[in-house]
Design a protein around this motif. Sequence first.
Motif, PDB file in Angstrom:
ATOM      1  N   LEU A 111       0.829  -1.212   0.000  1.00  0.00           N
ATOM      2  CA  LEU A 111       0.000   0.000   0.000  1.00  0.00           C
ATOM      3  C   LEU A 111       0.861   1.258   0.000  1.00  0.00           C
ATOM      4  O   LEU A 111       1.968   1.245   0.547  1.00  0.00           O
ATOM      5  N   PRO A 112       0.360   2.359  -0.561  1.00  0.00           N
ATOM      6  CA  PRO A 112       1.102   3.620  -0.470  1.00  0.00           C
ATOM      7  C   PRO A 112       1.345   4.047   0.976  1.00  0.00           C
ATOM      8  O   PRO A 112       2.281   4.792   1.256  1.00  0.00           O
ATOM      9  N   LEU A 113       0.506   3.559   1.902  1.00  0.00           N
ATOM     10  CA  LEU A 113       0.652   3.904   3.319  1.00  0.00           C
ATOM     11  C   LEU A 113       1.779   3.144   3.999  1.00  0.00           C
ATOM     12  O   LEU A 113       2.206   3.518   5.093  1.00  0.00           O
ATOM     13  N   HIS A 114       2.255   2.070   3.404  1.00  0.00           N
ATOM     14  CA  HIS A 114       3.333   1.306   4.025  1.00  0.00           C
ATOM     15  C   HIS A 114       4.614   2.129   4.065  1.00  0.00           C
ATOM     16  O   HIS A 114       4.908   2.907   3.161  1.00  0.00           O
ATOM     17  N   ARG A 115       5.383   1.907   5.129  1.00  0.00           N
ATOM     18  CA  ARG A 115       6.635   2.630   5.307  1.00  0.00           C
ATOM     19  C   ARG A 115       7.779   1.625   5.488  1.00  0.00           C
ATOM     20  O   ARG A 115       7.638   0.455   5.201  1.00  0.00           O
TER      21      ARG A 115
ATOM     22  N   HIS B 151       9.104   0.049   7.925  1.00  0.00           N
ATOM     23  CA  HIS B 151       8.860  -1.126   8.769  1.00  0.00           C
ATOM     24  C   HIS B 151       8.279  -2.269   7.954  1.00  0.00           C
ATOM     25  O   HIS B 151       8.709  -3.425   8.085  1.00  0.00           O
ATOM     26  N   GLU B 152       7.301  -1.952   7.107  1.00  0.00           N
ATOM     27  CA  GLU B 152       6.649  -2.988   6.311  1.00  0.00           C
ATOM     28  C   GLU B 152       7.420  -3.308   5.033  1.00  0.00           C
ATOM     29  O   GLU B 152       7.675  -4.482   4.709  1.00  0.00           O
ATOM     30  N   ILE B 153       7.801  -2.271   4.288  1.00  0.00           N
ATOM     31  CA  ILE B 153       8.429  -2.474   2.988  1.00  0.00           C
ATOM     32  C   ILE B 153       9.768  -3.201   3.127  1.00  0.00           C
ATOM     33  O   ILE B 153      10.103  -4.077   2.323  1.00  0.00           O
ATOM     34  N   GLY B 154      10.525  -2.862   4.172  1.00  0.00           N
ATOM     35  CA  GLY B 154      11.809  -3.513   4.365  1.00  0.00           C
ATOM     36  C   GLY B 154      11.677  -5.018   4.519  1.00  0.00           C
ATOM     37  O   GLY B 154      12.439  -5.790   3.921  1.00  0.00           O
ATOM     38  N   GLU B 155      10.693  -5.460   5.298  1.00  0.00           N
ATOM     39  CA  GLU B 155      10.499  -6.893   5.518  1.00  0.00           C
ATOM     40  C   GLU B 155       9.898  -7.571   4.288  1.00  0.00           C
ATOM     41  O   GLU B 155      10.302  -8.686   3.917  1.00  0.00           O
ATOM     42  N   ILE B 156       8.942  -6.909   3.647  1.00  0.00           N
ATOM     43  CA  ILE B 156       8.338  -7.491   2.442  1.00  0.00           C
ATOM     44  C   ILE B 156       9.401  -7.636   1.347  1.00  0.00           C
ATOM     45  O   ILE B 156       9.451  -8.645   0.635  1.00  0.00           O
ATOM     46  N   ALA B 157      10.266  -6.643   1.223  1.00  0.00           N
ATOM     47  CA  ALA B 157      11.339  -6.716   0.232  1.00  0.00           C
ATOM     48  C   ALA B 157      12.326  -7.826   0.579  1.00  0.00           C
ATOM     49  O   ALA B 157      12.853  -8.507  -0.317  1.00  0.00           O
ATOM     50  N   ARG B 158      12.594  -8.016   1.854  1.00  0.00           N
ATOM     51  CA  ARG B 158      13.497  -9.108   2.254  1.00  0.00           C
ATOM     52  C   ARG B 158      12.947 -10.453   1.798  1.00  0.00           C
ATOM     53  O   ARG B 158      13.689 -11.333   1.343  1.00  0.00           O
ATOM     54  N   GLN B 159      11.619 -10.609   1.896  1.00  0.00           N
ATOM     55  CA  GLN B 159      11.006 -11.877   1.520  1.00  0.00           C
ATOM     56  C   GLN B 159      10.918 -12.064   0.006  1.00  0.00           C
ATOM     57  O   GLN B 159      11.081 -13.178  -0.503  1.00  0.00           O
ATOM     58  N   THR B 160      10.639 -11.001  -0.733  1.00  0.00           N
ATOM     59  CA  THR B 160      10.363 -11.144  -2.173  1.00  0.00           C
ATOM     60  C   THR B 160      11.538 -10.769  -3.071  1.00  0.00           C
ATOM     61  O   THR B 160      11.489 -11.051  -4.268  1.00  0.00           O
ATOM     62  N   ARG B 161      12.553 -10.095  -2.518  1.00  0.00           N
ATOM     63  CA  ARG B 161      13.750  -9.708  -3.275  1.00  0.00           C
ATOM     64  C   ARG B 161      13.389  -9.000  -4.586  1.00  0.00           C
ATOM     65  O   ARG B 161      13.708  -9.462  -5.684  1.00  0.00           O
TER      66      ARG B 161
ATOM     67  N   GLN C 100       2.481   7.842  19.054  1.00  0.00           N
ATOM     68  CA  GLN C 100       2.438   8.016  17.606  1.00  0.00           C
ATOM     69  C   GLN C 100       3.773   8.529  17.067  1.00  0.00           C
ATOM     70  O   GLN C 100       4.190   8.150  15.972  1.00  0.00           O
ATOM     71  N   ALA C 101       4.471   9.356  17.845  1.00  0.00           N
ATOM     72  CA  ALA C 101       5.803   9.805  17.434  1.00  0.00           C
ATOM     73  C   ALA C 101       6.764   8.614  17.395  1.00  0.00           C
ATOM     74  O   ALA C 101       7.625   8.512  16.507  1.00  0.00           O
ATOM     75  N   HIS C 102       6.608   7.695  18.338  1.00  0.00           N
ATOM     76  CA  HIS C 102       7.422   6.476  18.374  1.00  0.00           C
ATOM     77  C   HIS C 102       7.185   5.637  17.118  1.00  0.00           C
ATOM     78  O   HIS C 102       8.137   5.147  16.490  1.00  0.00           O
ATOM     79  N   PHE C 103       5.934   5.513  16.726  1.00  0.00           N
ATOM     80  CA  PHE C 103       5.602   4.731  15.528  1.00  0.00           C
ATOM     81  C   PHE C 103       6.109   5.417  14.263  1.00  0.00           C
ATOM     82  O   PHE C 103       6.504   4.745  13.307  1.00  0.00           O
ATOM     83  N   GLU C 104       6.116   6.739  14.271  1.00  0.00           N
ATOM     84  CA  GLU C 104       6.658   7.456  13.118  1.00  0.00           C
ATOM     85  C   GLU C 104       8.156   7.227  13.006  1.00  0.00           C
ATOM     86  O   GLU C 104       8.695   7.025  11.915  1.00  0.00           O
ATOM     87  N   ARG C 105       8.848   7.215  14.151  1.00  0.00           N
ATOM     88  CA  ARG C 105      10.296   6.957  14.128  1.00  0.00           C
ATOM     89  C   ARG C 105      10.597   5.543  13.610  1.00  0.00           C
ATOM     90  O   ARG C 105      11.618   5.316  12.956  1.00  0.00           O
ATOM     91  N   LEU C 106       9.700   4.621  13.898  1.00  0.00           N
ATOM     92  CA  LEU C 106       9.880   3.241  13.454  1.00  0.00           C
ATOM     93  C   LEU C 106       9.412   3.023  12.018  1.00  0.00           C
ATOM     94  O   LEU C 106       9.509   1.905  11.505  1.00  0.00           O
ATOM     95  N   GLU C 107       8.887   4.068  11.382  1.00  0.00           N
ATOM     96  CA  GLU C 107       8.402   4.010   9.988  1.00  0.00           C
ATOM     97  C   GLU C 107       7.299   2.960   9.818  1.00  0.00           C
ATOM     98  O   GLU C 107       7.342   2.118   8.935  1.00  0.00           O
ATOM     99  N   VAL C 108       6.291   3.056  10.691  1.00  0.00           N
ATOM    100  CA  VAL C 108       5.136   2.157  10.642  1.00  0.00           C
ATOM    101  C   VAL C 108       4.009   2.854   9.897  1.00  0.00           C
ATOM    102  O   VAL C 108       3.751   4.048  10.105  1.00  0.00           O
ATOM    103  N   ALA C 109       3.314   2.126   9.042  1.00  0.00           N
ATOM    104  CA  ALA C 109       2.189   2.690   8.297  1.00  0.00           C
ATOM    105  C   ALA C 109       1.174   3.324   9.251  1.00  0.00           C
ATOM    106  O   ALA C 109       0.829   2.736  10.282  1.00  0.00           O
ATOM    107  N   LYS C 110       0.661   4.493   8.896  1.00  0.00           N
ATOM    108  CA  LYS C 110      -0.181   5.264   9.816  1.00  0.00           C
ATOM    109  C   LYS C 110      -1.472   4.563  10.197  1.00  0.00           C
ATOM    110  O   LYS C 110      -1.990   4.754  11.298  1.00  0.00           O
TER     111      LYS C 110
END
Length: 556
Positions: free
Chosen positions: A112-116, A118-128, A507-517
């Motif tokens: 999703l465009p909302l992913h940051r 946290h999500e994209i890094g792991e998804i990319a690790r799995q799908t290369r 919410q600031a903590h989640f932003e630092r972790l680059e988590v989708a809003k």
Amino acid sequence: MTLAPDTPDKLVRYSIEAEARYVREGLWRSPSIAEHLHSIAQEHGDRDAVVCGDIRLTFAELDRITDQRAAGLHRLGLSPGGAVLLQVHNTTNTVIAWYALLKAGLLPVCTLPLHRGHEIGEIARQTRPVAHLVAARDPRFDLVRFAFAQAAAAGVERTVLVSDGPADDPRAVELDRLGDDIDSAEARRVVEGIQAGLGMQSLAVFQLSGGTTGVPKVIPCLQAPYWHYGASLARALGWGPGDRIAFLMPIAHNAGIIIGLQGPHSVGATLVLGVPDASTALDLVVQNGATDVLLGPFLFDLAMDPGLAAATTLRRVLFSGKKVPHRHMAVLDAQGIWAGQIFGMSEGLCLTTPLDFPLEARAASVGVPISPADEIRLYEPGTEKEVAPGEVGELCARGPYTLCGYYDAAEHNRRAFTSDGLYRTGDLMAERTIAGVRCYTVEGRIKDMISRGGEKINTEEIELLLSSHDAVVEAALVAMPDARLGERACAFVVTRNGLEIDLAEVQAHFERLEVAKYKWPERIVVLPEMPRISQVGKVDRRRLRVIAETFGDEPS
């Protein structure tokens, strides 16, 4: 088709016997998804394939343009079998990109465009992925810069493709013009050559699970099963040439692909594409002569809008995402508009209410499976013991479009499937007879999930992120009701030495972790200690849910 060397070990396919059965019964058909589109374009070339704003593309135009884009991708050096991350919006160019990637033998990864990060890094690790397709312009976030940063952080070379406008960064490749200089006949030959290397169980698409623990697991969607998914839904809903299906939820998502794109296109029907905005829904349906519309939770009240009387072409309304108030369906029924429900998942299995079901059954149930080969069993949770008719059990399923295993997740697959290969959905259902018809009713979830406007939030993932804050000792996340979205996330935390923490800091903590809003907690409650189930010491989530229900739609 050339796949990554380790793909066969990561991919669980259907057995030879299952494939033979589904082919024999006419459920799986060659060719590939991309070539199905080409065949439909030959039959329905002058019909609208997609309408979005002022742009209209016929099937013939869509087929030709996607051939050229695919040939352009091939010339760019993106070899068949490579994964491509998608972070795009609801536009005509996204529809073009979808089929172009498939025609090039590439594997769309539906994020999703909302992913940051946290999500994209792991998804990319799995799908290369070999490429990352993003919207060139997004008023909320610079996706182009993000795509380059993600590749740099992973230490890999990755082509960044942009759509819906040029990018400021000269390194990005503009997909919307790619292949324009390639002759249409030559582009068709390139596509045919790529597609000739594909089989019915070739990997086609990566979807993401909303129902597993942690960052989403990757769902491998295969060519024949994934086409059958959409085609079965189209048949169940009686769609055909001339029908116009309005869709306003994210299109690059399983529901979007099946309900909005491949389902309608499988029968020569038109996708009328809008954006996820309730204020534009009525105009989209009325002005584009929609015959059908899917309403997610934030759109349910469209059914009650008096202006819907102007939608003289509207024949069917499909609700999804949460239980539908009976009055919404009754209002539509009184206007002569069929109303029903759909329950589906990226992993496969989809149920919908048949067109001939009485209103009472359509309002109270999600109907029956869409494919004649779907198999459903309701088991006592954690067992393989079937419950009696009318009793609540865990929905377990297999069939011609339900996955046989998550991608590269052998250990998780041992828990996610029964001993004879049925997928454990984690959803609770009951088989009932309502108004004289047999159907299934949704009774809740085993897995701790929050459904916020149709997007799934895994509570375990968010609890781990909350607990990573220095002030938090323990965290529990539960759903609180919301009239518009269905559910929102309410976090209960115990802090270290009684430290204070508020929603802004979380919410600031989640932003630092680059988590989708959409995953961010929307209420924070600090407790001196977590309520527990005394016998086992587990957090008493039922008690927390009761507390959260008192908040309802109150401001946080």
